[in-house]
Design a protein around this motif. Sequence first.
Motif, short mmCIF file in Angstrom:
data_model
loop_
_atom_site.label_atom_id
_atom_site.label_comp_id
_atom_site.label_asym_id
_atom_site.label_seq_id
_atom_site.Cartn_x
_atom_site.Cartn_y
_atom_site.Cartn_z
N LYS A 80 0.90 -1.02 0.12
CA LYS A 80 0.06 0.03 0.02
C LYS A 80 0.84 1.32 -0.03
O LYS A 80 0.44 2.36 0.06
N ALA A 81 2.28 1.19 -0.40
CA ALA A 81 3.10 2.32 -0.31
C ALA A 81 4.13 2.24 -1.20
O ALA A 81 4.76 1.14 -1.33
N SER A 82 4.16 3.24 -2.15
CA SER A 82 5.07 3.01 -3.37
C SER A 82 6.48 3.73 -3.03
O SER A 82 7.45 3.86 -3.60
N LYS A 83 6.38 4.52 -1.84
CA LYS A 83 7.16 5.48 -1.48
C LYS A 83 7.73 6.49 -2.58
O LYS A 83 9.12 6.83 -2.78
N SER A 84 6.74 7.00 -3.16
CA SER A 84 7.01 7.93 -4.26
C SER A 84 5.93 8.72 -4.34
O SER A 84 4.82 8.67 -3.85
N LEU A 85 6.22 10.20 -4.89
CA LEU A 85 5.23 11.33 -4.81
C LEU A 85 5.32 11.97 -6.29
O LEU A 85 6.34 11.78 -6.88
N GLY A 86 4.16 12.51 -6.51
CA GLY A 86 4.22 13.36 -7.78
C GLY A 86 4.14 14.93 -7.67
O GLY A 86 3.49 15.41 -6.59
N LEU A 87 4.81 15.63 -8.33
CA LEU A 87 4.65 16.87 -8.28
C LEU A 87 4.33 17.49 -9.86
O LEU A 87 5.12 17.42 -10.44
N LEU A 88 3.11 18.04 -9.80
CA LEU A 88 2.90 18.77 -11.23
C LEU A 88 2.87 20.18 -10.99
O LEU A 88 2.69 20.77 -10.41
N ILE A 89 3.78 20.76 -12.32
CA ILE A 89 3.90 22.12 -12.29
C ILE A 89 3.54 22.57 -13.65
O ILE A 89 3.42 21.78 -14.43
N PRO A 90 3.30 23.99 -14.04
CA PRO A 90 2.68 24.46 -15.20
C PRO A 90 3.58 24.56 -16.28
O PRO A 90 3.30 24.48 -17.56
N ASP A 91 4.98 24.71 -15.76
CA ASP A 91 5.90 25.37 -16.90
C ASP A 91 7.18 25.06 -16.60
O ASP A 91 7.73 25.91 -15.99
N GLU A 98 -1.93 5.50 -11.48
CA GLU A 98 -1.35 4.23 -12.05
C GLU A 98 -0.21 3.71 -11.33
O GLU A 98 -0.09 2.44 -11.23
N LYS A 99 0.43 4.61 -11.06
CA LYS A 99 2.01 4.30 -10.60
C LYS A 99 1.73 3.93 -9.05
O LYS A 99 2.72 4.04 -8.36
N ASN A 100 0.54 4.34 -8.45
CA ASN A 100 0.53 4.21 -7.20
C ASN A 100 1.00 5.43 -6.03
O ASN A 100 1.32 4.69 -5.26
N VAL A 101 1.31 6.26 -6.69
CA VAL A 101 2.09 7.26 -5.74
C VAL A 101 1.06 7.46 -4.43
O VAL A 101 -0.15 7.35 -4.27
N ASP A 102 1.88 7.85 -3.41
CA ASP A 102 1.46 8.03 -2.09
C ASP A 102 1.02 9.17 -1.99
O ASP A 102 0.14 9.69 -1.06
N GLY A 103 1.03 10.33 -2.79
CA GLY A 103 0.72 11.66 -2.75
C GLY A 103 1.18 12.55 -3.85
O GLY A 103 2.02 12.21 -4.65
N MET A 104 0.37 13.50 -4.00
CA MET A 104 0.61 14.46 -5.18
C MET A 104 0.60 16.02 -4.50
O MET A 104 -0.20 16.30 -3.93
N ILE A 105 1.52 16.65 -5.06
CA ILE A 105 1.50 18.29 -4.98
C ILE A 105 1.01 18.82 -6.28
O ILE A 105 1.75 18.61 -7.40
N LEU A 106 -0.05 19.47 -6.18
CA LEU A 106 -0.49 20.19 -7.54
C LEU A 106 -0.45 21.64 -7.66
O LEU A 106 -0.77 22.64 -6.64
N VAL A 107 0.65 22.07 -8.29
CA VAL A 107 0.95 23.67 -8.29
C VAL A 107 0.00 24.39 -9.49
O VAL A 107 0.11 24.01 -10.63
N LYS A 108 -0.82 25.44 -9.21
CA LYS A 108 -1.56 26.14 -10.05
C LYS A 108 -2.55 25.15 -10.64
O LYS A 108 -2.62 25.33 -11.97
N PRO A 109 -3.17 24.49 -10.13
CA PRO A 109 -3.95 23.21 -10.72
C PRO A 109 -5.06 23.79 -11.51
O PRO A 109 -5.56 24.97 -11.05
#
Length: 338
Positions: free
Chosen positions: A57-68, A113-124
């Motif tokens: 239940k943990a991939s030890k990975s996070l996602g960060l989405l940025i605009p540019d 799909e990669k089962n990240v544990d969390g996401m940081i969305l910048v300017k979503p």
Amino acid sequence: MATMKEVAAEAGVSLGTVSNVLNNHPSVTEESRKKVLEAVQRLKYRPNITARTLKTKASKSLGLLIPDITNPFYPEVARGAEDVAKRYGYSLFLCNNDRSIEKEREYINILIEKNVDGMILVKPSISSDEIQEIRKQCAVVLVDMYDAEIPGCDIINVDDRGGTLKAMDLLYESGHRRIAFISGLLESKSSRCRQEAYVEFLTRQHIPVDERLIKRGSYDWFSGYKCTTELLRGVDPPTAIFAANDLMALGAMKAARERQLVIPHQLSLVGFDDVDMASLCTPQLTTVRQPKYELGTMGAEALVEQMLAIEKKAAHQPETVVLDTDLIIRESVGYAKR
């Protein structure tokens, strides 16, 4: 792409043995281990990370989405988030959505799909409902989000209004009354906040708002260049320009130089962000400094806290944090000639 079942058939062992070898389980014999590893090499098998993390239940990975990613503001945010992620033992997937909502949604689906544990969305750009759907899959922290509070989400913002008022006050105290404003993309809530603060300041000082002095940019240097060219061609051009980010301010500087205007003696200029180039140009750019690195570190810290609460099945009280800005006075603002 080869599957674990094919590796087992190639090695002549059970699926369980293949799993034990790939997970370094001590119960596997050296002979079986050798067979599996040779089969993995022959078939060029790559473990399915998502499948492996379903059990833990943990991939030890996070996602960060940025605009540019080409905007020098965002790499500093990413560096802050990465430093915190590494400290807690997480890897970080960096996704650049090019300010495209379709691309943003595509990357979000990939991260899920990669089962990240969390996401940081910048300017979503996605809706609040979509963000709530993501929260059913993993923890979420929002950066630069000015909507009403989204239940369960921590929000990290910068005081865009305060930073804008500081810049405008400097220009006003320097004798400027015809102050132009180059906005960013108005789809961005921080851009609208800066433009509203610009109008608020003029109104407070009883200076008529001249719509001809408000130009819409797109956060890149060329839009700043184009907008400034239009402003300087006007019948009554501004004596000062406040650009909603440094890249547009640098474009404005180029446009002024092409018209043989000397900054700050004939035109004053203020930016927003304080990227490295602001102190490397000539003259050095006066600007509003955003705490870029801190946006990343605080976003990641909030995400880790949220994930720990989920893991412990404990209540999490989301927070909205507003970080202060600083006015960095350099060489691009002078006194207006009367």
